[in-house]
Scaffold this motif. Structure first.
Motif, short mmCIF file in Angstrom:
data_model
loop_
_atom_site.label_atom_id
_atom_site.label_comp_id
_atom_site.label_asym_id
_atom_site.label_seq_id
_atom_site.Cartn_x
_atom_site.Cartn_y
_atom_site.Cartn_z
N ASP A 1 0.82 -1.21 0.00
CA ASP A 1 0.00 0.00 0.00
C ASP A 1 0.85 1.27 0.00
O ASP A 1 0.32 2.38 -0.15
CB ASP A 1 -0.93 0.02 1.22
N CYS A 2 2.16 1.11 0.19
CA CYS A 2 3.07 2.26 0.17
C CYS A 2 3.56 2.50 -1.26
O CYS A 2 3.36 1.68 -2.15
CB CYS A 2 4.27 2.00 1.07
N SER A 3 4.20 3.63 -1.46
CA SER A 3 4.75 3.92 -2.78
C SER A 3 5.78 2.85 -3.14
O SER A 3 6.67 2.54 -2.34
CB SER A 3 5.43 5.29 -2.78
N PRO A 4 5.68 2.27 -4.34
CA PRO A 4 6.64 1.23 -4.72
C PRO A 4 8.04 1.80 -4.89
O PRO A 4 8.20 2.91 -5.39
CB PRO A 4 6.08 0.71 -6.05
N LEU A 5 9.03 1.04 -4.46
CA LEU A 5 10.42 1.49 -4.57
C LEU A 5 11.23 0.60 -5.52
O LEU A 5 12.11 1.09 -6.22
CB LEU A 5 11.09 1.51 -3.19
N ILE A 6 10.94 -0.70 -5.53
CA ILE A 6 11.67 -1.62 -6.39
C ILE A 6 10.85 -1.80 -7.67
O ILE A 6 9.77 -2.40 -7.64
CB ILE A 6 11.93 -2.97 -5.69
#
Length: 232
Positions: free
Chosen positions: A214-219
């Protein structure tokens, strides 16, 4: 920092014998703080690399006079630790692994996008300033304490298994760098030969779950090429 972030001031030695590639790179960086000095012959390039003070070296594998691997071997033998980015048409897994094991810091295959070259240079400059004995890594809202082996995102402590932590550490030491499946296998699992396995895919999927769907994707998955840690 992303591909659109202004380049930090830096002195870069471009070792490349293809005039079109040289002109292509020089024109792109002429309006940036990055200063490009070019060498087109292997012997001349080694003299410049040894005598000059460079923030980064971009190095072709195939050169007249002396090949890129030989140049790098000489530099590392003299304990010159300037970060080196290979820029070459030699794109096999064996070529990539050999280049990195010889002391290269990154490996970009031609043809390439100038925006990616810029992002990789910026990443190398950041990493070169980061001591190898750094015990705390931070990217966006993710923090990793390498001593306690603890991970937080947005202040919330996460449960990360050892191999997932090793994978996350490698991504956080190489932000904005395109990491191929083969590079991840070699760095995280010490596998440097062709192998049919879903280790990378499985662990990245689990790591994404740990970091929060639910958080901003980083990978991010770069289709057909690999993965990149970035903030958008």
């Amino acid at each position: 920092m992303n591909a659109d972030t202004p380049c930090p001031a830096a002195s870069v030695l471009l070792i490349e014998d293809d005039r079109k590639t040289v002109a292509y790179i020089e024109k792109f960086f002429e309006e940036t703080p990055i200063r490009i000095t070019t060498a087109t012959h292997g012997t001349q390039a080694l003299e410049l690399a040894v005598s000059g003070t460079w923030d980064c070296i971009i190095l072709d594998r195939r050169l007249p006079g002396m090949d890129g691997l030989t140049i790098l071997t000489h530099l590392r033998a003299k304990n010159i630790q300037t970060p080196v980015l290979f820029l070459t048409t030699m794109d096999s897994i064996h070529d990539r692994v050999r280049g990195l094991r010889s002391g290269g810091d990154d490996y970009l295959v031609k043809p390439f996008a100038l925006t990616e070259l810029s992002a990789r240079i910026k990443s190398l400059l950041r990493r070169h300033k980061l001591p190898l004995n750094t015990t705390r890594l931070v990217f966006e809202d993710v923090e990793v304490d390498l001593l306690s082996r603890e991970v937080w995102r947005a202040g919330v402590k996460l449960y990360i298994q050892p191999q997932e932590l090793k994978l996350l550490e490698y991504f956080m030491r190489n932000p904005f760098v395109l990491l191929s499946r083969e590079m991840l296998l070699q760095a995280v699992w010490d596998i440097d030969f062709p192998i049919r396995t879903n280790l990378v895919e499985t662990h990245i999927s689990r790591l994404r779950e740990r970091l929060g769907r639910d958080c901003s994707p980083l990978i991010h998955t770069i289709k057909g090429q690999g993965y990149m840690l970035r903030n958008q």
